[in-house]
Motif scaffolding. Structure first.
Motif, PDB file in Angstrom:
ATOM      1  N   THR A 192      -8.714   5.367  -1.339  1.00 14.21           N
ATOM      2  CA  THR A 192      -9.950   6.155  -1.391  1.00 14.21           C
ATOM      3  C   THR A 192      -9.711   7.579  -0.906  1.00 14.21           C
ATOM      4  OG1 THR A 192     -11.248   4.138  -1.015  1.00 14.21           O
ATOM      5  CG2 THR A 192     -12.335   6.241  -0.606  1.00 14.21           C
ATOM      6  N   ASP A 193      -8.932   7.732   0.165  1.00 13.24           N
ATOM      7  CA  ASP A 193      -8.659   9.077   0.690  1.00 13.24           C
ATOM      8  C   ASP A 193      -7.785   9.884  -0.270  1.00 13.24           C
ATOM      9  OD1 ASP A 193     -10.129   8.363   2.882  1.00 13.24           O
ATOM     10  OD2 ASP A 193      -8.403   7.944   4.163  1.00 13.24           O
ATOM     11  N   ILE A 194      -6.716   9.253  -0.816  1.00 12.01           N
ATOM     12  CA  ILE A 194      -5.794   9.986  -1.691  1.00 12.01           C
ATOM     13  C   ILE A 194      -6.490  10.411  -2.977  1.00 12.01           C
ATOM     14  CG2 ILE A 194      -3.672   9.806  -3.026  1.00 12.01           C
ATOM     15  CD1 ILE A 194      -2.584   7.915  -0.903  1.00 12.01           C
ATOM     16  N   LEU A 195      -7.220   9.479  -3.613  1.00  9.71           N
ATOM     17  CA  LEU A 195      -7.909   9.813  -4.862  1.00  9.71           C
ATOM     18  C   LEU A 195      -9.003  10.846  -4.636  1.00  9.71           C
ATOM     19  CD1 LEU A 195      -8.164   6.246  -6.435  1.00  9.71           C
ATOM     20  CD2 LEU A 195      -6.596   8.075  -7.056  1.00  9.71           C
ATOM     21  N   GLY A 196      -9.633  10.812  -3.454  1.00 10.70           N
ATOM     22  CA  GLY A 196     -10.633  11.826  -3.152  1.00 10.70           C
ATOM     23  C   GLY A 196     -10.013  13.211  -3.017  1.00 10.70           C
ATOM     24  N   LEU A 197      -8.837  13.299  -2.362  1.00  9.02           N
ATOM     25  CA  LEU A 197      -8.149  14.583  -2.254  1.00  9.02           C
ATOM     26  C   LEU A 197      -7.648  15.070  -3.603  1.00  9.02           C
ATOM     27  CD1 LEU A 197      -6.110  13.941   1.028  1.00  9.02           C
ATOM     28  CD2 LEU A 197      -8.154  15.352   0.761  1.00  9.02           C
ATOM     29  N   MET A 198      -7.296  14.151  -4.508  1.00 12.01           N
ATOM     30  CA  MET A 198      -6.862  14.536  -5.848  1.00 12.01           C
ATOM     31  C   MET A 198      -8.016  15.033  -6.710  1.00 12.01           C
ATOM     32  SD  MET A 198      -4.235  11.382  -6.709  1.00 12.01           S
ATOM     33  CE  MET A 198      -4.180  11.865  -8.451  1.00 12.01           C
ATOM     34  N   GLY A 199      -9.250  14.686  -6.336  1.00  8.45           N
ATOM     35  CA  GLY A 199     -10.405  15.073  -7.137  1.00  8.45           C
ATOM     36  C   GLY A 199     -10.724  14.104  -8.250  1.00  8.45           C
ATOM     37  N   TYR A 200     -10.157  12.862  -8.173  1.00 14.34           N
ATOM     38  CA  TYR A 200     -10.401  11.853  -9.188  1.00 14.34           C
ATOM     39  C   TYR A 200     -10.768  10.532  -8.494  1.00 14.34           C
ATOM     40  CZ  TYR A 200      -8.380  15.050 -12.572  1.00 14.34           C
ATOM     41  OH  TYR A 200      -8.127  16.148 -13.370  1.00 14.34           O
ATOM     42  N   PRO A 201     -11.990  10.423  -7.977  1.00 13.48           N
ATOM     43  CA  PRO A 201     -12.384   9.177  -7.309  1.00 13.48           C
ATOM     44  C   PRO A 201     -12.420   8.020  -8.300  1.00 13.48           C
ATOM     45  CG  PRO A 201     -14.300  10.591  -7.655  1.00 13.48           C
ATOM     46  CD  PRO A 201     -13.097  11.409  -8.036  1.00 13.48           C
ATOM     47  N   ALA A 202     -12.254   6.814  -7.770  1.00 10.15           N
ATOM     48  CA  ALA A 202     -12.192   5.639  -8.628  1.00 10.15           C
ATOM     49  C   ALA A 202     -12.785   4.449  -7.895  1.00 10.15           C
ATOM     50  CB  ALA A 202     -10.749   5.334  -9.051  1.00 10.15           C
ATOM     51  N   ARG A 203     -13.341   3.530  -8.674  1.00  8.30           N
ATOM     52  CA  ARG A 203     -13.807   2.252  -8.148  1.00  8.30           C
ATOM     53  C   ARG A 203     -12.620   1.294  -8.134  1.00  8.30           C
ATOM     54  NH1 ARG A 203     -15.531  -2.260 -10.725  1.00  8.30           N
ATOM     55  NH2 ARG A 203     -15.584  -1.112 -12.721  1.00  8.30           N
ATOM     56  N   LEU A 204     -12.392   0.616  -7.011  1.00  9.02           N
ATOM     57  CA  LEU A 204     -11.216  -0.221  -6.819  1.00  9.02           C
ATOM     58  C   LEU A 204     -11.580  -1.686  -7.024  1.00  9.02           C
ATOM     59  CD1 LEU A 204      -9.749   1.484  -3.618  1.00  9.02           C
ATOM     60  CD2 LEU A 204      -9.369   2.082  -6.016  1.00  9.02           C
ATOM     61  N   GLU A 205     -10.763  -2.385  -7.822  1.00  9.01           N
ATOM     62  CA  GLU A 205     -10.939  -3.816  -8.069  1.00  9.01           C
ATOM     63  C   GLU A 205      -9.664  -4.537  -7.636  1.00  9.01           C
ATOM     64  OE1 GLU A 205     -11.630  -6.944 -11.801  1.00  9.01           O
ATOM     65  OE2 GLU A 205     -11.568  -4.776 -12.148  1.00  9.01           O
ATOM     66  N   PHE A 206      -9.777  -5.453  -6.663  1.00 12.84           N
ATOM     67  CA  PHE A 206      -8.619  -6.127  -6.075  1.00 12.84           C
ATOM     68  C   PHE A 206      -8.504  -7.552  -6.631  1.00 12.84           C
ATOM     69  CE2 PHE A 206      -9.701  -2.806  -3.138  1.00 12.84           C
ATOM     70  CZ  PHE A 206      -8.489  -2.354  -2.660  1.00 12.84           C
ATOM     71  N   GLN A 207      -7.247  -8.019  -6.717  1.00 11.63           N
ATOM     72  CA  GLN A 207      -6.973  -9.396  -7.149  1.00 11.63           C
ATOM     73  C   GLN A 207      -5.591  -9.796  -6.660  1.00 11.63           C
ATOM     74  OE1 GLN A 207      -7.821 -10.360 -11.293  1.00 11.63           O
ATOM     75  NE2 GLN A 207      -6.087 -11.745 -11.367  1.00 11.63           N
TER      76      GLN A 207
ATOM     77  N   GLU B 122       2.817  -6.094   8.404  1.00 12.36           N
ATOM     78  CA  GLU B 122       3.118  -7.059   7.351  1.00 12.36           C
ATOM     79  C   GLU B 122       3.444  -6.344   6.043  1.00 12.36           C
ATOM     80  OE1 GLU B 122       0.709 -10.106   4.457  1.00 12.36           O
ATOM     81  OE2 GLU B 122      -0.264  -8.582   5.683  1.00 12.36           O
ATOM     82  N   ARG B 123       4.501  -6.796   5.383  1.00  7.85           N
ATOM     83  CA  ARG B 123       4.924  -6.194   4.125  1.00  7.85           C
ATOM     84  C   ARG B 123       4.377  -7.018   2.961  1.00  7.85           C
ATOM     85  NH1 ARG B 123       9.196  -2.519   3.960  1.00  7.85           N
ATOM     86  NH2 ARG B 123       9.918  -1.862   6.024  1.00  7.85           N
ATOM     87  N   ARG B 124       3.544  -6.391   2.159  1.00  6.83           N
ATOM     88  CA  ARG B 124       3.008  -7.022   0.954  1.00  6.83           C
ATOM     89  C   ARG B 124       2.892  -5.952  -0.123  1.00  6.83           C
ATOM     90  NH1 ARG B 124      -2.887  -9.924  -0.073  1.00  6.83           N
ATOM     91  NH2 ARG B 124      -2.302 -11.016  -1.987  1.00  6.83           N
ATOM     92  N   TRP B 125       3.607  -6.138  -1.231  1.00  6.50           N
ATOM     93  CA  TRP B 125       3.656  -5.124  -2.287  1.00  6.50           C
ATOM     94  C   TRP B 125       2.307  -4.998  -2.972  1.00  6.50           C
ATOM     95  CZ3 TRP B 125       7.135  -1.547  -2.996  1.00  6.50           C
ATOM     96  CH2 TRP B 125       7.120  -0.807  -4.172  1.00  6.50           C
ATOM     97  N   VAL B 126       1.926  -3.750  -3.288  1.00  4.36           N
ATOM     98  CA  VAL B 126       0.661  -3.445  -3.950  1.00  4.36           C
ATOM     99  C   VAL B 126       0.962  -2.865  -5.326  1.00  4.36           C
ATOM    100  CG1 VAL B 126      -1.499  -2.157  -3.851  1.00  4.36           C
ATOM    101  CG2 VAL B 126      -0.477  -3.045  -1.744  1.00  4.36           C
ATOM    102  N   LEU B 127       0.373  -3.442  -6.370  1.00  2.00           N
ATOM    103  CA  LEU B 127       0.528  -2.978  -7.743  1.00  2.00           C
ATOM    104  C   LEU B 127      -0.727  -2.244  -8.176  1.00  2.00           C
ATOM    105  CD1 LEU B 127       2.020  -6.238  -9.309  1.00  2.00           C
ATOM    106  CD2 LEU B 127       3.274  -4.265  -8.467  1.00  2.00           C
ATOM    107  N   LEU B 128      -0.567  -1.118  -8.885  1.00  2.00           N
ATOM    108  CA  LEU B 128      -1.695  -0.317  -9.349  1.00  2.00           C
ATOM    109  C   LEU B 128      -1.703  -0.290 -10.869  1.00  2.00           C
ATOM    110  CD1 LEU B 128      -1.590   2.755  -6.913  1.00  2.00           C
ATOM    111  CD2 LEU B 128      -2.807   0.594  -6.651  1.00  2.00           C
ATOM    112  N   GLY B 129      -2.910  -0.316 -11.437  1.00  2.00           N
ATOM    113  CA  GLY B 129      -3.090  -0.212 -12.881  1.00  2.00           C
ATOM    114  C   GLY B 129      -4.298   0.640 -13.181  1.00  2.00           C
ATOM    115  N   ALA B 130      -4.236   1.412 -14.264  1.00  2.00           N
ATOM    116  CA  ALA B 130      -5.345   2.282 -14.655  1.00  2.00           C
ATOM    117  C   ALA B 130      -6.304   1.500 -15.540  1.00  2.00           C
ATOM    118  CB  ALA B 130      -4.823   3.512 -15.402  1.00  2.00           C
ATOM    119  N   GLY B 131      -7.476   1.177 -15.018  1.00  2.00           N
ATOM    120  CA  GLY B 131      -8.519   0.517 -15.788  1.00  2.00           C
ATOM    121  C   GLY B 131      -8.355  -0.974 -15.941  1.00  2.00           C
TER     122      GLY B 131
END
Length: 257
Positions: free
Chosen positions: A27-42, A89-98
């Motif tokens: 949320t902080d990084i996307l806000g600084l980039m000027g492209y906010p996004a709704r996050l969906e976790f799974q 704790e180490r847990r890998w996070v994967l990101l996808g657009a849309g």
């Protein structure tokens, strides 16, 4: 007086904390980039945490929903570097657009090469090989010498598979991209600065090359292959950067976590 038990120390971060920290950082990084996004976790099948980025109102340049891009890959690399700190704790996070990203298949280790056959021993090794019979050769007349020929010119290197020259592509006009590319080329020529544009489609790279045609003092070329290809603006007369714009000579070890 009764003796009180010593206060208990806080335990290590729980598994659910990865999602909380990832949501806060994204949320902080996307806000600084000027492209906010709704996050969906799974939760992914391999134990990692998959996150879909639903950009509102739209994704940044070079990002398409459902496709990988350098922007999303770089954001994923930065996020995991910030999450995987010592004692956490180490847990890998994967990101996808849309879309929710799928875990990438891991490469299986290659099987070792078979060992060479052992050398023969015993009677087989002591037996000398049978001598080859000499074949009689008929005397043949000496062939006449052919006239000397000029050496053939070296063949041109073959074109790389899938490589296309953007200058030959026929694309539609984009007024905003045309004006921006031409202005950047003129700025590179006047200031003597090198610039590069990455994460562009092939059609957009062709539009940039057509837009800068005729601008004096700068050469614009495509460098790299595949997703790493970029448009580079190289001035004919490069100028050194002012001292106030140079980065400090810090030790890279200071930035390691």
């Amino acid at each position: 007086m009764t003796e009180q038990a010593p206060p208990q120390q806080s335990a290590a971060p729980a598994t659910g904390d990865t999602r909380v920290r990832a949501e806060k950082l994204l949320t902080d990084i996307l806000g600084l980039m000027g492209y906010p996004a709704r996050l969906e976790f799974q939760d992914a099948s391999d134990g990692s945490l998959a996150v879909a980025l639903h950009f509102e109102p739209g994704p940044p340049p070079g990002v398409e929903n459902g496709k990988r891009s350098q922007v999303v890959d770089s954001l994923q690399f930065l996020l995991n570097k910030m999450l995987h700190r010592p004692g956490v704790e180490r847990r890998w996070v994967l990101l996808g657009a849309g879309v929710i990203p799928e875990p990438r298949p891991r490469k299986e280790p290659q099987a070792p090469a078979p060992a060479p056959a052992p050398a023969p021993t015993g009677a087989a090794a002591a037996r000398p090989p049978a001598p080859a019979r000499a074949q009689p050769q008929a005397a043949a007349p000496a062939p006449a010498k052919a006239p000397a020929r000029a050496p053939a010119p070296p063949a041109a290197p073959p074109a790389k598979r899938g490589e296309v020259d953007e200058r030959t592509l026929e694309v539609g006009e984009d007024a905003l991209l045309h004006a921006a590319a031409r202005k950047l080329a003129e700025k590179s020529a006047s200031l003597g600065r090198f610039y590069a544009i990455a994460a562009m489609k092939q059609d957009d790279r062709a539009r940039v090359l057509k837009a800068v045609s005729g601008v004096a003092g700068v050469a614009v070329t495509g460098e790299g292959e595949g997703r790493c290809r970029r448009m580079v603006f190289s001035p004919e007369k490069p100028a050194p950067l002012p001292r106030k714009l140079l980065l400090p000579e810090d030790d890279e070890d200071d930035f390691e976590g």
